[in-house]
Scaffold this motif. Structure first.
Motif, PDB file in Angstrom:
ATOM      1  N   ILE A 130       1.132  -1.215   0.224  1.00 19.15           N
ATOM      2  CA  ILE A 130       0.005   0.190   0.280  1.00 19.15           C
ATOM      3  C   ILE A 130       0.757   1.218   0.195  1.00 19.15           C
ATOM      4  N   LEU A 131       1.559   0.925   1.197  1.00 17.84           N
ATOM      5  CA  LEU A 131       2.355   2.180   1.333  1.00 17.84           C
ATOM      6  C   LEU A 131       3.087   2.575  -0.784  1.00 17.84           C
TER       7      LEU A 131
ATOM      8  N   ALA B  68       1.543   3.725  -2.809  1.00 18.37           N
ATOM      9  CA  ALA B  68       1.105   6.202  -2.943  1.00 18.37           C
ATOM     10  C   ALA B  68       2.930   6.301  -3.056  1.00 18.37           C
TER      11      ALA B  68
ATOM     12  N   ALA C  85       2.061   6.496  -7.213  1.00 19.26           N
ATOM     13  CA  ALA C  85       1.075   7.233  -7.140  1.00 19.26           C
ATOM     14  C   ALA C  85       2.362   9.073  -7.187  1.00 19.26           C
ATOM     15  N   LEU C  86       3.190   9.198  -5.787  1.00 19.46           N
ATOM     16  CA  LEU C  86       3.461  10.349  -5.893  1.00 19.46           C
ATOM     17  C   LEU C  86       4.284  10.587  -6.144  1.00 19.46           C
TER      18      LEU C  86
ATOM     19  N   PRO D 282       9.434   1.328  -1.045  1.00 17.89           N
ATOM     20  CA  PRO D 282       8.419   2.541  -1.754  1.00 17.89           C
ATOM     21  C   PRO D 282      10.022   3.303  -1.886  1.00 17.89           C
TER      22      PRO D 282
END
Length: 391
Positions: free
Chosen positions: A27-28, A31, A34-35, A270
């Motif tokens: 999930i991280l 994110a 997407a960032l 990430p």
């Protein structure tokens, strides 16, 4: 409590912890990716790309992330592979058959799909392995969103499939994406590996010894021409899994895996995603999306993966070689087959090794993002709707 029962409980606890950390990390990772896309397409783009190109101690920031920090990721991959094959969900042939066949189909068919789109480009053919990988963190992250709607057996099946998939990816990198070899440094790396094997053999349990020798191994492999991240896998194979009568959970391998798993899931992967998923969409047209490399990667992940995985499972089931995961329907298995098309981390990594030029690397990244997004959304919808029908 007998030793076998104790080991079984520890193995199950390790698997649960692994699934939970990978799901949360996935999930991280979503994110972070997407960032990266947002930053790469706003006024911060110049700063973003400039920072990645800055050099520190002889290597660019991007190089340190992809060759340095990702060695920790590959160390964790190696530890997971060893644990699962020695004392986990892949420790017997009966347990290996279904995820093994599914992984084989999920590697072969996407590669063929990619090659079909790139037969006319000799350089482009180097990317044949890009759509063969499955991102276990991303895929389990999607499953975690569905919660109890998905049988636990499917999560174990996906994890086992992805672990075998990672093993194949490691072998592919070693044999097909190795640069020119420096015999001296490769020989010194071999000596270091022998030293690690001797430590294992004589029963050295101190993780500090393995970490120090592992760091030396990484440096030597980096200088040898073989991709430095493979040092992480080699180190993992040398870390003792159990010594003497102590329970498996107290072995150096388990301690090291538990120690680096959170850092890998919540920092290394990430950060890799943020550093490599930033694709500028400026000036993008339909012609950009229609490039053979982009189409080959996207189609390999979204179409090739589901056909390869589902086809292998169907053959195994119809021939009686292996049953479906306990409590799972055909529709749910198909949903997981779709999720296997989320390539992301390993696909992006292989793409960076396959191509030197920024144009082909950008085309690869775009294909990975499109194929992974389609696979993730489609897999989530199929699993969500399949639960609604059976509820």
């Amino acid at each position: 409590m007998t030793r076998s029962k104790s080991t079984s409980i520890l193995s199950a606890a390790t698997l649960r912890a692994f699934l939970q950390s990978q799901s949360a990390g996935g999930i991280l990772l979503m994110a972070a990716a997407a960032l990266a896309m947002v930053v790469a397409n706003t006024g911060w783009a110049d700063v973003y790309f400039s920072v990645l190109e800055q050099h520190v101690a002889g290597l660019s920031v991007l190089h340190w992330i992809n060759d340095g920090l990702m060695a920790i990721f590959f160390l964790l991959v190696g530890l997971e592979i060893k644990r699962e094959f020695v004392d986990g969900e892949l420790s017997t042939w009966d347990q290996r058959i279904l995820p093994g066949l599914a992984a084989f189909g999920g590697v072969l068919v996407p590669a063929l799909v990619y090659v079909g789109f790139n037969l006319q480009g000799q350089q482009a053919l180097r990317g044949w392995a890009v759509p063969t990988a499955t991102d276990i963190a991303f895929a389990l992250g999607v499953l975690s969103i569905l919660g109890s709607r998905v049988p636990a057996s499917l999560k174990v099946f996906l994890a086992a499939l992805a672990i075998i998939d990672d093993l194949v990816a490691v072998l592919v990198i070693a044999f097909f994406y190795t640069a020119q070899i420096n015999a001296l440094f490769l020989g010194l790396a071999g000596v270091t590996l022998v030293a690690l094997a001797l430590c294992n053999r004589v029963g050295v349990r101190s993780l500090a010894v393995y970490v120090v020798l592992g760091a030396l191994l990484w440096f030597l492999v980096l200088r040898s021409g073989v991709h430095a991240t493979l040092a992480g896998v080699a180190l993992a194979m040398m870390v003792p899994m159990r010594t003497g009568p102590a329970p498996a959970g107290f072995s150096p391998l388990h301690r090291l895996e538990h120690g680096i798993a959170p850092w890998t899931a919540f920092a290394v992967v990430p950060l890799f995603g943020f550093a490599n998923a930033g694709v500028s969409l400026h000036g993008m047209t339909l012609e950009t999306l229609a490039q053979p490399v982009t189409l080959g990667v996207a189609a390999g992940l979204f179409i090739g993966k589901q056909i390869g995985v589902m086809g292998a499972v169907a053959v195994a089931r119809m021939t009686g070689v292996a049953p479906l995961p306990v409590g799972a329907s055909w529709v749910q298995v198909y949903g997981v087959a779709l999720l296997c098309g989320i390539g992301f981390t390993m696909s992006l990594f292989i793409g960076l090794l396959a191509f030197d030029g920024p144009e082909l690397q950008q085309a690869t990244k775009l294909g990975v993002l499109v194929g992974s997004l389609l696979s993730g959304v489609a897999g989530w919808l199929v699993l969500r709707l399949s639960h609604a029908k059976t509820a």
